[in-house]
Enzyme design. Structure first.
Site, PDB file in Angstrom:
ATOM      1  N   GLN A 192      59.355  53.793  15.336  1.00  0.00           N
ATOM      2  CA  GLN A 192      59.438  55.172  14.875  1.00  0.00           C
ATOM      3  C   GLN A 192      58.152  55.918  15.601  1.00  0.00           C
ATOM      4  O   GLN A 192      58.381  57.153  15.616  1.00  0.00           O
ATOM      5  CB  GLN A 192      58.969  55.272  13.502  1.00  0.00           C
ATOM      6  CG  GLN A 192      60.061  54.666  12.525  1.00  0.00           C
ATOM      7  CD  GLN A 192      59.486  54.636  11.061  1.00  0.00           C
ATOM      8  OE1 GLN A 192      59.018  53.486  10.755  1.00  0.00           O
ATOM      9  NE2 GLN A 192      59.257  55.791  10.458  1.00  0.00           N
ATOM     10  N   GLU A 227      56.699  52.394  11.703  1.00  0.00           N
ATOM     11  CA  GLU A 227      55.823  53.444  12.307  1.00  0.00           C
ATOM     12  C   GLU A 227      54.909  52.965  13.013  1.00  0.00           C
ATOM     13  O   GLU A 227      54.249  53.425  14.009  1.00  0.00           O
ATOM     14  CB  GLU A 227      55.288  54.275  10.950  1.00  0.00           C
ATOM     15  CG  GLU A 227      54.504  55.349  11.272  1.00  0.00           C
ATOM     16  CD  GLU A 227      54.177  56.232  10.200  1.00  0.00           C
ATOM     17  OE1 GLU A 227      54.554  56.235   9.001  1.00  0.00           O
ATOM     18  OE2 GLU A 227      53.127  57.210  10.222  1.00  0.00           O
ATOM     19  N   ARG A 305      47.589  59.695   0.378  1.00  0.00           N
ATOM     20  CA  ARG A 305      48.755  60.276   0.024  1.00  0.00           C
ATOM     21  C   ARG A 305      48.968  59.946  -1.410  1.00  0.00           C
ATOM     22  O   ARG A 305      49.580  60.711  -2.278  1.00  0.00           O
ATOM     23  CB  ARG A 305      50.036  59.987   0.938  1.00  0.00           C
ATOM     24  CG  ARG A 305      51.301  60.742   0.597  1.00  0.00           C
ATOM     25  CD  ARG A 305      52.362  60.738   1.395  1.00  0.00           C
ATOM     26  NE  ARG A 305      52.356  61.560   2.466  1.00  0.00           N
ATOM     27  CZ  ARG A 305      53.149  62.923   2.597  1.00  0.00           C
ATOM     28  NH1 ARG A 305      53.454  63.347   1.663  1.00  0.00           N
ATOM     29  NH2 ARG A 305      52.733  63.703   3.658  1.00  0.00           N
ATOM     30  N   ARG A 337      58.613  54.502   2.907  1.00  0.00           N
ATOM     31  CA  ARG A 337      59.138  55.789   2.376  1.00  0.00           C
ATOM     32  C   ARG A 337      58.398  56.249   1.056  1.00  0.00           C
ATOM     33  O   ARG A 337      58.481  55.511   0.100  1.00  0.00           O
ATOM     34  CB  ARG A 337      60.656  55.365   1.919  1.00  0.00           C
ATOM     35  CG  ARG A 337      61.632  56.431   2.086  1.00  0.00           C
ATOM     36  CD  ARG A 337      63.093  56.174   1.936  1.00  0.00           C
ATOM     37  NE  ARG A 337      64.082  57.097   1.965  1.00  0.00           N
ATOM     38  CZ  ARG A 337      65.291  56.933   2.023  1.00  0.00           C
ATOM     39  NH1 ARG A 337      65.747  55.750   1.819  1.00  0.00           N
ATOM     40  NH2 ARG A 337      66.181  57.969   2.219  1.00  0.00           N
ATOM     41  N   PHE A 339      55.211  56.491   1.343  1.00  0.00           N
ATOM     42  CA  PHE A 339      53.894  56.274   1.869  1.00  0.00           C
ATOM     43  C   PHE A 339      52.677  56.431   0.950  1.00  0.00           C
ATOM     44  O   PHE A 339      51.654  57.487   0.962  1.00  0.00           O
ATOM     45  CB  PHE A 339      53.661  57.574   2.707  1.00  0.00           C
ATOM     46  CG  PHE A 339      53.021  57.247   4.020  1.00  0.00           C
ATOM     47  CD1 PHE A 339      53.087  56.713   5.191  1.00  0.00           C
ATOM     48  CD2 PHE A 339      51.441  58.001   4.090  1.00  0.00           C
ATOM     49  CE1 PHE A 339      52.373  56.374   6.345  1.00  0.00           C
ATOM     50  CE2 PHE A 339      50.680  57.756   5.341  1.00  0.00           C
ATOM     51  CZ  PHE A 339      51.109  56.855   6.220  1.00  0.00           C
ATOM     52  N   GLU A 708      61.896  61.329   2.214  1.00  0.00           N
ATOM     53  CA  GLU A 708      61.251  60.547   1.156  1.00  0.00           C
ATOM     54  C   GLU A 708      61.429  60.759  -0.260  1.00  0.00           C
ATOM     55  O   GLU A 708      61.445  59.990  -1.215  1.00  0.00           O
ATOM     56  CB  GLU A 708      59.721  60.246   1.640  1.00  0.00           C
ATOM     57  CG  GLU A 708      59.420  59.707   2.829  1.00  0.00           C
ATOM     58  CD  GLU A 708      57.933  59.794   3.316  1.00  0.00           C
ATOM     59  OE1 GLU A 708      57.762  60.978   3.724  1.00  0.00           O
ATOM     60  OE2 GLU A 708      57.228  58.975   3.357  1.00  0.00           O
TER      61      GLU A 708
HETATM   62 MO1  MOS Z   1      57.420  56.986   6.750  1.00  0.00          MO
HETATM   63  S1  MOS Z   1      56.754  55.822   5.236  1.00  0.00           S
HETATM   64  O1  MOS Z   1      55.832  58.070   6.848  1.00  0.00           O
HETATM   65  O2  MOS Z   1      57.338  56.009   8.171  1.00  0.00           O
END
Ligand code: MOS
Length: 761
Positions: A192, A227, A305, A337, A339, A708
């Site tokens: 990502q 990510e 978050r 997803r 976060f 999300e």
């Molecule tokens: Mo997403 S959980 O911000 O890659």
């Protein structure tokens, strides 16, 4: 415009993932060898039985790293390969490189490692007690909870737990690294975050970033799991490629992927909520113990978050929340997803559920009464603007005839003993922007070729979420040309530098806005050129529409292809680059106040379930939501994202159970021991209505982020099941601990308590 542009290729099996790429001649294969204990010191590594196997080309450990053995993103606490000690089972120690994957695998099995074992912590509260923390705790506060409790008629305290979640992207982690001329390495990665891979590879290899090119065509799913944690495998492949001057491919087998990579963070939380006798929430306190695993990874940002979303869609005048990132001996947990947002929202919903129970009212009464209103402020200081909380709530109740649903459930429960139904309402409010403000930037590069076709590059990574079709639509609308003329190129660090991860639901917003800006630069040049060709001085009178130049609303002879070639011949550039940074966002981490989000996404879902009280099994009968998509750039893609997120959210809270042994071994390490929602356990009915008349000046063409937010409707499934359980045993105080698997439901329904299990009559 049709759906996700990849769909046809997916169905035909033509889409290329890392494992589909035809590798260059001479490609070698790497296999990771990793720690078999969760905590300890490495005493010795013996490779002699492995290195002598025919076909084995090299074995690399931390000793072979020319640069800095460090891949930590936020905190520099993570080595690529273990040095003296190991902190989780599955921690990479090195790689074997061989001429076939089979040989690499066989050789990895022959490597002997001796350890001295150290105590293992898997529980976040135990880690906290032993002061095993990733970083100091963080506290957000608003108003004054200490003095507010005396004004509360109802005060409820409790504990809420949520489990981890395996990403289970269809494509496992992997990369192909190819050495090029002059010491350059090209990495094709399933990430990502191409720049994160580039940066880490440069650091590990002691090379400049311009000597590393990262290219991403598409990912077979990611959900946050790629990510930060796609980096390691890409860098390992690059290390071997650079050592051997041969292409090296490293793809994790499924069970390695499950063992070696982190998951959604499990949380254990305490809450205290205080209300007036008519259900107004006056005060709320929560402490979140985040199970971070062995190193920081993205845990600090995820923790933040959680704090931002701790009050969900509610205005509460006095709030104090503390979040603690606890270091345990598990694989580092990571982005997933939502976060950290879902974990925070679950706890306030648990608190409301318990308060409603104590007051003898429906939780919906409390939820409704405390919904955010325009002009109020979020407890981190941001003003509530373009609030859609009430509208989504009202429309959901009205459109889906909630009163009738409730009456039918009551009637059903009165007539049935073995089966009970339950329902819950789930409002959501989710902030859009990376909470690290600097990440909210993107750029785009648009080329128009002399035949009129267009190539668009951005930092957005396509991972099945349909960001490519959205960017395509945005460019098509801006230039007013048919989308068939547009190709969305791979995400490549040589075309788009310094990419932020495609994450935080913001891929289409940031990159779509950049693509629109670049397209507008080209549009302006083209109209000026058209004016010159047509002999019209005032270019404001000209417009491009569906590939034709219009003058004062009248069609001219000048069409797209002719305009392009003539513009080229006039020596006017047909390429444009543009940069977008989200305006007016900031956050002061010293006082934990600011305007961290460009905007918020709202919605409300109604979830109904039927529980078999003899077996503990349940069906999710329906999820019906009114969701705020803004003005959708692709309704088909957005609906798909909403439905997928709902199923994934429900999975997290119901059937998906991550299990570790006390020694820190992942027990749920394959698809036979880890259950995700299948066609039988997915909701029987999902209906999502698009909220009308929702403006969003921060989204491309007033669209809103979608990735999300809808996942959090899944939280409603948990409480719907709990309500069905309560219909069976009204006197029982069930603990709040997700996932609420059928096994756990069964045990809870027949748990020994002072209250007897009711009999049919
Ligand atoms: Mo997403 S959980 O911000 O890659």
């Amino acid at each position: 415009m049709k759906s996700n542009i990849d769909i046809e290729k997916h169905v035909k099996g033509e889409s290329q993932f890392i494992d589909d790429i035809i590798v260059p001649e001479g490609t070698l294969y790497a296999k990771v060898f990793d720690s078999t204990i969760a905590h300890g010191n490495i005493l010795s590594i013996t490779i002699k039985d492995a290195i002598n196997i025919p076909g084995v080309i090299g074995i690399y450990t931390h000793k072979d790293i020319p640069g800095i053995n460090q891949v930590g993103g936020i905190i520099q606490d993570e080595t690529l390969f273990a040095v003296d000690d190991v902190q989780f089972m599955g921690e990479p120690i090195g790689i074997v490189v061989a001429d076939s994957i089979e040989t690499a695998k066989k050789a990895a099995g022959k490597i002997k490692i001796e350890y001295q074992k150290l105590p293992v912590i898997t529980d976040p509260r135990e880690a906290f007690e032993k002061n095993s923390l990733i970083m100091p705790p963080r506290t957000f506060s608003f108003g004054d909870t200490d003095s507010a409790w005396k004004d509360c008629k109802i005060i409820v305290e409790g504990k809420a737990e949520t489990g981890g979640q395996e990403h289970l992207y269809l494509e496992t982690q992997g990369a192909l690294a190819i050495p090029e001329e002059g010491g350059k390495i090209k990495i094709i990665s399933s990430t990502q975050s191409p720049t994160a891979v580039q940066r880490a590879a440069a650091r590990i290899l002691a090379m400049s970033m311009h000597n590393i090119e990262v290219d991403v065509l598409r990912l077979g799913g990611a959900f946050g799991g790629k990510e930060d944690q796609a980096t390691h495998w890409a860098v390992m492949a690059a290390l071997a490629a650079s050592k051997l001057n041969r292409p090296v491919k490293l793809v994790l087998p499924r069970m390695d992927d499950m063992r070696l990579t982190g998951k959604r963070h499990p949380y254990s939380s305490d809450f205290k909520i205080g209300l007036t006798s008519d259900g107004k929430i006056i005060a709320y306190e929560a402490t979140f113990y985040q199970n971070a695993g062995a190193v920081a990874d993205l845990s600090p940002a995820i923790l933040e978050r959680t704090l931002f979303h701790a009050t969900n869609s509610y205005f509460i005048p006095n709030v104090r929340t503390t979040a603690i990132s606890c270091k345990t001996n598990l694989a580092p947990n990571t982005a997933f997803r939502g976060f950290g947002g879902p974990q925070g929202k679950f706890v306030i919903e648990a608190a409301i559920h318990k308060a409603a129970q104590k007051m003898g009212i429906d939780a919906g009464k409390i939820q409704k009464k405390n919904l955010l209103k325009e002009g109020q402020s979020f407890y981190y200081g941001q003003k509530v603007e373009r609030c859609q909380a009430d509208r989504c709530w009202e429309q959901a109740l009205e459109n889906f005839n909630y009163k009738k649903t409730i009456n039918e459930i009551d009637k059903f429960n009165g007539n049935n003993h073995q089966f009970k139904k339950g329902s819950a309402l789930m409002p959501i409010c989710f902030g859009i922007s990376f909470t690290n403000s600097f990440l909210n930037q993107a750029s785009a590069l648009v080329h128009i070729y002399t035949d009129g076709s267009i190539g668009v590059s951005t930092a957005a990574v396509e991972m099945g979420q349909g960001v490519n079709v959205k960017i395509k639509n945005a460019v098509s609308k801006t230039l007013s040309v048919n989308a068939d003329k547009i190709r969305i190129e791979t995400t490549n660090t040589t075309r788009i530098a310094n990419t932020s991860a495609t994450a935080a639901s913001s891929g289409a917003d940031l990159n779509g806005n950049a693509a629109i800006l670049a397209s507008n630069i080209l549009l302006k040049r083209l109209l000026k050129s058209a004016g010159e060709i047509l002999g019209i001085k005032d270019t404001d009178e000209l417009k491009l529409e569906d590939g034709v130049v219009f003058h004062k609303g009248r069609k001219t002879e000048l069409e797209w292809n002719e305009l392009i070639i003539k513009t080229y011949q006039k020596r006017i550039s047909l390429s444009a680059q543009a940069y977008y940074a989200t305006p007016d966002i900031y956050f002061d981490k010293k006082i934990n106040k600011g305007r961290p989000f460009a905007y918020h996404v709202y919605g409300t879902a109604i979830i109904t379930v039927t529980l078999d009280c003899l077996r503990g099994t349940y069906t999710i009968d329906s999820v019906k939501a009114v969701h705020d998509f803004g003005k959708s750039l692709s309704p088909v893609v957005d609906r798909g994202q909403a439905e997928g997120a709902i199923a994934q959210g429900i999975g997290w809270l119901t059937v998906e159970e991550i299990a570790h042994s006390k020694e820190g071994m992942l027990l749920s390490n394959s698809l036979s021991t880890y259950k995700v929602p299948d066609i039988y356990s997915a909701p029987k009915e999902i209906e999502v209505i698009f909220l009308e008349d929702s403006e969003n000046p921060f989204g491309p063409f007033h669209s809103k982020a979608i990735g999300e937010p809808p996942l959090m409707y899944g939280i409603g499934a948990y409480f719907a099941i709990l309500n069905a359980m309560k219909a069976f045993r009204p006197e029982e105080e069930f603990k709040i601990s997700a996932p609420i698997t059928p096994e756990r439901v069964l045990m809870a329904l027949y748990s020994k308590s002072t209250k007897p299990v009711p009999s049919p009559n």
